[in-house]
Design a protein around this motif. Sequence first.
Motif, mmCIF file in Angstrom:
data_model
loop_
_atom_site.group_PDB
_atom_site.id
_atom_site.type_symbol
_atom_site.label_atom_id
_atom_site.label_comp_id
_atom_site.label_asym_id
_atom_site.label_seq_id
_atom_site.Cartn_x
_atom_site.Cartn_y
_atom_site.Cartn_z
ATOM 1 N N LEU A 1 0.829 -1.208 0.000
ATOM 2 C CA LEU A 1 0.000 0.000 0.000
ATOM 3 C C LEU A 1 0.863 1.258 0.000
ATOM 4 O O LEU A 1 0.603 2.208 -0.749
ATOM 5 N N LEU A 2 1.903 1.249 0.815
ATOM 6 C CA LEU A 2 2.772 2.417 0.900
ATOM 7 C C LEU A 2 3.614 2.565 -0.364
ATOM 8 O O LEU A 2 3.835 3.686 -0.842
ATOM 9 N N ARG A 3 4.081 1.456 -0.928
ATOM 10 C CA ARG A 3 4.883 1.523 -2.157
ATOM 11 C C ARG A 3 4.078 2.127 -3.298
ATOM 12 O O ARG A 3 4.597 2.908 -4.103
ATOM 13 N N HIS B 1 -3.355 -0.389 11.991
ATOM 14 C CA HIS B 1 -2.255 -0.703 12.897
ATOM 15 C C HIS B 1 -1.012 -1.141 12.122
ATOM 16 O O HIS B 1 0.100 -0.653 12.369
ATOM 17 N N HIS B 2 -1.183 -2.054 11.162
ATOM 18 C CA HIS B 2 -0.036 -2.554 10.411
ATOM 19 C C HIS B 2 0.552 -1.481 9.493
ATOM 20 O O HIS B 2 1.774 -1.431 9.299
ATOM 21 N N VAL B 3 -0.287 -0.628 8.923
ATOM 22 C CA VAL B 3 0.221 0.444 8.080
ATOM 23 C C VAL B 3 1.108 1.385 8.894
ATOM 24 O O VAL B 3 2.191 1.793 8.436
ATOM 25 N N LEU B 4 0.685 1.735 10.112
ATOM 26 C CA LEU B 4 1.511 2.613 10.947
ATOM 27 C C LEU B 4 2.828 1.943 11.313
ATOM 28 O O LEU B 4 3.889 2.586 11.297
ATOM 29 N N GLN B 5 2.778 0.662 11.659
ATOM 30 C CA GLN B 5 3.997 -0.062 12.000
ATOM 31 C C GLN B 5 5.001 -0.015 10.846
ATOM 32 O O GLN B 5 6.189 0.277 11.048
ATOM 33 N N VAL B 6 4.537 -0.317 9.656
ATOM 34 C CA VAL B 6 5.415 -0.334 8.488
ATOM 35 C C VAL B 6 5.896 1.077 8.159
ATOM 36 O O VAL B 6 7.071 1.282 7.820
ATOM 37 N N ALA B 7 5.017 2.063 8.259
ATOM 38 C CA ALA B 7 5.387 3.440 7.938
ATOM 39 C C ALA B 7 6.503 3.941 8.846
ATOM 40 O O ALA B 7 7.424 4.639 8.388
#
Length: 218
Positions: free
Chosen positions: A20-22, A186-192
Amino acid sequence: MSLFFETTSAPSATTFAQKLLRAEAVRLQPQEPFTWASGWRSPIYCDNRRLLSFPDIRTYVKHGLCYLAAKHFSEADVVAGVATGAIAMGALVADALEKPFVYVRPKPKDHGMGNQIEGRLPEGTRVLVVEDLISTGGSSLKAVAALRREGAQIEGMVASFTYGFPVAEAAFKDAGVELRTLSDYHHVLQVAVSQGYITAEQEKVLSRWRENPAEWLP
């Protein structure tokens, strides 16, 4: 639906958050918040339609949603996409699972046949609903209600991403709809944070926003 369950690995919430971030499908702007259609001010915006432009990510989402469908909702006869964001991915999932496909408009058309559900949906059909993201759950559950009015039985819903708001969890419970997603806030924040996309201080801002998004101010 056993084909994808047997041949595809279980999707990883962390891996999908990375994707998602990529693809820049998730934008994090704590200092310059977005305004949602609901009027909420938000430091995050998720646009999963961007994923359709990345063949490898698009395939990952398709296989991941198929895996969730096969594991949790294997009795579904028809796949229904929620317009407009989930029409394309819903059609891809239906094609992969070799199931009929319909899609649900936010409201009936004001011309022609006046359809809200496009496609063939016999009464009593068991339906898997595909959504792109879940915020409050309002629009997703309106689609469920429209399907039920046409006599459909809702097996459950799969989606790419959820913010995990308690109001949404309560709404899905009240509606009797089981929801399964590929990743979450939660997982998006962790990865970010781990990738340096945001700072630890920005993570605190984003975490506070999620606690009370309706009244949050930057």
